[in-house]
Design a protein around this motif. Structure first.
Motif, PDB file in Angstrom:
ATOM      1  N   TYR A 281      10.308   6.536  -6.712  1.00 48.73           N
ATOM      2  CA  TYR A 281       9.034   7.081  -6.436  1.00 48.73           C
ATOM      3  C   TYR A 281       8.402   5.795  -6.993  1.00 48.73           C
ATOM      4  O   TYR A 281       6.630   5.431  -5.952  1.00 48.73           O
ATOM      5  N   ALA A 282       8.296   4.484  -7.637  1.00 56.11           N
ATOM      6  CA  ALA A 282       7.908   3.599  -8.579  1.00 56.11           C
ATOM      7  C   ALA A 282       8.567   3.030  -9.463  1.00 56.11           C
ATOM      8  O   ALA A 282       9.538   3.299  -9.902  1.00 56.11           O
ATOM      9  N   ARG A 283       7.816   2.031  -9.624  1.00 53.65           N
ATOM     10  CA  ARG A 283       8.169   1.103 -10.271  1.00 53.65           C
ATOM     11  C   ARG A 283       7.953   1.065 -12.008  1.00 53.65           C
ATOM     12  O   ARG A 283       7.014   1.882 -12.051  1.00 53.65           O
ATOM     13  N   LEU A 284       9.410   1.957 -13.193  1.00 54.90           N
ATOM     14  CA  LEU A 284       9.157   2.080 -14.466  1.00 54.90           C
ATOM     15  C   LEU A 284       8.979   0.671 -14.856  1.00 54.90           C
ATOM     16  O   LEU A 284      10.505   0.561 -14.326  1.00 54.90           O
ATOM     17  N   GLU A 285       8.220   0.486 -16.440  1.00 51.77           N
ATOM     18  CA  GLU A 285       8.920  -0.552 -17.318  1.00 51.77           C
ATOM     19  C   GLU A 285       8.450   0.421 -18.895  1.00 51.77           C
ATOM     20  O   GLU A 285       7.595   0.870 -18.768  1.00 51.77           O
ATOM     21  N   ILE A 286       9.671   0.088 -19.361  1.00 55.34           N
ATOM     22  CA  ILE A 286       9.285   0.951 -20.883  1.00 55.34           C
ATOM     23  C   ILE A 286       9.387  -0.330 -22.027  1.00 55.34           C
ATOM     24  O   ILE A 286      10.206  -0.860 -21.677  1.00 55.34           O
ATOM     25  N   VAL A 287       8.599  -0.035 -22.878  1.00 52.84           N
ATOM     26  CA  VAL A 287       7.978  -1.672 -23.646  1.00 52.84           C
ATOM     27  C   VAL A 287       8.231  -0.212 -25.011  1.00 52.84           C
ATOM     28  O   VAL A 287       7.126  -0.152 -25.530  1.00 52.84           O
ATOM     29  N   GLU A 288       9.354  -1.122 -25.614  1.00 51.36           N
ATOM     30  CA  GLU A 288       9.126  -0.467 -26.965  1.00 51.36           C
ATOM     31  C   GLU A 288       8.763  -0.959 -28.211  1.00 51.36           C
ATOM     32  O   GLU A 288       9.348  -2.834 -27.966  1.00 51.36           O
ATOM     33  N   VAL A 289       8.005  -0.928 -29.198  1.00 47.28           N
ATOM     34  CA  VAL A 289       7.736  -1.415 -29.563  1.00 47.28           C
ATOM     35  C   VAL A 289       7.437  -1.178 -31.185  1.00 47.28           C
ATOM     36  O   VAL A 289       8.537  -0.247 -31.429  1.00 47.28           O
ATOM     37  N   ALA A 290       7.998  -2.159 -32.319  1.00 49.63           N
ATOM     38  CA  ALA A 290       8.077  -1.929 -33.735  1.00 49.63           C
ATOM     39  C   ALA A 290       7.913  -0.653 -34.616  1.00 49.63           C
ATOM     40  O   ALA A 290       7.911   0.267 -35.094  1.00 49.63           O
ATOM     41  N   ASP A 291       6.305  -1.381 -34.352  1.00 45.87           N
ATOM     42  CA  ASP A 291       5.077   0.199 -35.089  1.00 45.87           C
ATOM     43  C   ASP A 291       3.676  -0.163 -34.404  1.00 45.87           C
ATOM     44  O   ASP A 291       3.408  -0.793 -33.026  1.00 45.87           O
ATOM     45  N   ASP A 292       2.561   0.726 -34.689  1.00 43.30           N
ATOM     46  CA  ASP A 292       1.386   1.052 -34.330  1.00 43.30           C
ATOM     47  C   ASP A 292       0.760  -0.411 -34.071  1.00 43.30           C
ATOM     48  O   ASP A 292      -0.094  -0.775 -33.034  1.00 43.30           O
ATOM     49  N   ALA A 293       1.168  -1.238 -35.344  1.00 42.36           N
ATOM     50  CA  ALA A 293       0.248  -2.476 -34.966  1.00 42.36           C
ATOM     51  C   ALA A 293       0.380  -3.931 -33.863  1.00 42.36           C
ATOM     52  O   ALA A 293       0.043  -4.445 -33.009  1.00 42.36           O
ATOM     53  N   ALA A 294       1.553  -2.857 -33.706  1.00 44.28           N
ATOM     54  CA  ALA A 294       2.032  -3.798 -31.973  1.00 44.28           C
ATOM     55  C   ALA A 294       1.928  -3.592 -30.765  1.00 44.28           C
ATOM     56  O   ALA A 294       1.425  -4.022 -29.782  1.00 44.28           O
ATOM     57  N   LEU A 295       1.105  -2.596 -30.753  1.00 43.02           N
ATOM     58  CA  LEU A 295       1.052  -1.656 -29.466  1.00 43.02           C
ATOM     59  C   LEU A 295      -0.010  -2.411 -29.238  1.00 43.02           C
ATOM     60  O   LEU A 295      -0.349  -2.783 -27.649  1.00 43.02           O
ATOM     61  N   GLY A 296      -1.197  -3.096 -29.054  1.00 37.49           N
ATOM     62  CA  GLY A 296      -2.023  -3.504 -28.352  1.00 37.49           C
ATOM     63  C   GLY A 296      -1.928  -4.445 -28.236  1.00 37.49           C
ATOM     64  O   GLY A 296      -2.211  -4.897 -27.341  1.00 37.49           O
ATOM     65  N   ARG A 297      -1.494  -5.190 -29.220  1.00 42.65           N
ATOM     66  CA  ARG A 297      -0.295  -7.475 -28.154  1.00 42.65           C
ATOM     67  C   ARG A 297       0.369  -7.515 -27.176  1.00 42.65           C
ATOM     68  O   ARG A 297       0.816  -7.368 -26.331  1.00 42.65           O
ATOM     69  N   ARG A 298       0.636  -5.204 -26.854  1.00 42.02           N
ATOM     70  CA  ARG A 298       1.644  -5.700 -25.420  1.00 42.02           C
ATOM     71  C   ARG A 298       0.995  -4.756 -24.831  1.00 42.02           C
ATOM     72  O   ARG A 298       1.727  -4.393 -23.614  1.00 42.02           O
ATOM     73  N   LEU A 299      -0.370  -4.367 -24.655  1.00 36.55           N
ATOM     74  CA  LEU A 299      -0.641  -3.499 -23.537  1.00 36.55           C
ATOM     75  C   LEU A 299      -0.789  -4.747 -22.334  1.00 36.55           C
ATOM     76  O   LEU A 299      -1.465  -5.747 -22.806  1.00 36.55           O
ATOM     77  N   PRO A 300      -0.877  -4.329 -21.098  1.00 41.61           N
ATOM     78  CA  PRO A 300      -0.856  -4.941 -19.946  1.00 41.61           C
ATOM     79  C   PRO A 300      -2.296  -5.254 -19.986  1.00 41.61           C
ATOM     80  O   PRO A 300      -3.194  -4.720 -19.336  1.00 41.61           O
TER      81      PRO A 300
END
Length: 136
Positions: free
Chosen positions: A29-48
């Protein structure tokens, strides 16, 4: 539309098999990508960039399966990718650029289980949108 899940932590057993199961089901149904980051601090840097971003949060909007499918269809109609953010064990920090907050319910879930619940609901919503039976 691509769906991106940005989550803190690497998926571990027993959740790995469940995540792969829903990834396969969703691939129809959809293209899915799962991005795993090491910690909460890395979340903002990985938002598309330019995606519609929904943060899983206890205080977020609560949607049943039908309403969630309508939410997905609205995002699809807007033509933007959709990103879901799952914080670590203590929730996600305040992040800039969040468009929406989504609650999976009032229970506190381990963040690894929250990822499985989100993937299952994404699959269910796509089944609803396709007019297919979604209770199994």
């Amino acid at each position: 539309m691509q769906i991106i899940v940005v989550a803190v932590g690497k998926q571990r057993p027993p959740f790995v098999d469940d995540a792969e199961h829903y990834r396969k089901l969703l691939s129809r149904y959809a293209r899915l990508e799962i991005v795993e980051v090491a910690d909460d601090a890395a979340l903002g840097r990985r938002l598309p960039e330019r995606s519609y971003t929904s943060l899983l949060s206890l205080d977020g909007e609560r949607l049943d399966s039908l309403a969630f499918s309508r939410f997905l269809e609205q995002r699809r109609q807007n033509g933007r990718d959709l990103c879901f953010v799952i914080g670590g064990a203590f929730g996600a920090p305040a992040l800039p650029g969040i468009d929406h907050r989504l609650s999976l319910g009032p229970l506190t879930l381990p963040h690894q289980l929250a990822r499985i619940v989100l993937l299952e609901q994404l699959f269910r919503a796509h089944k609803i949108l396709a007019g297919e039976p979604y209770h199994y």
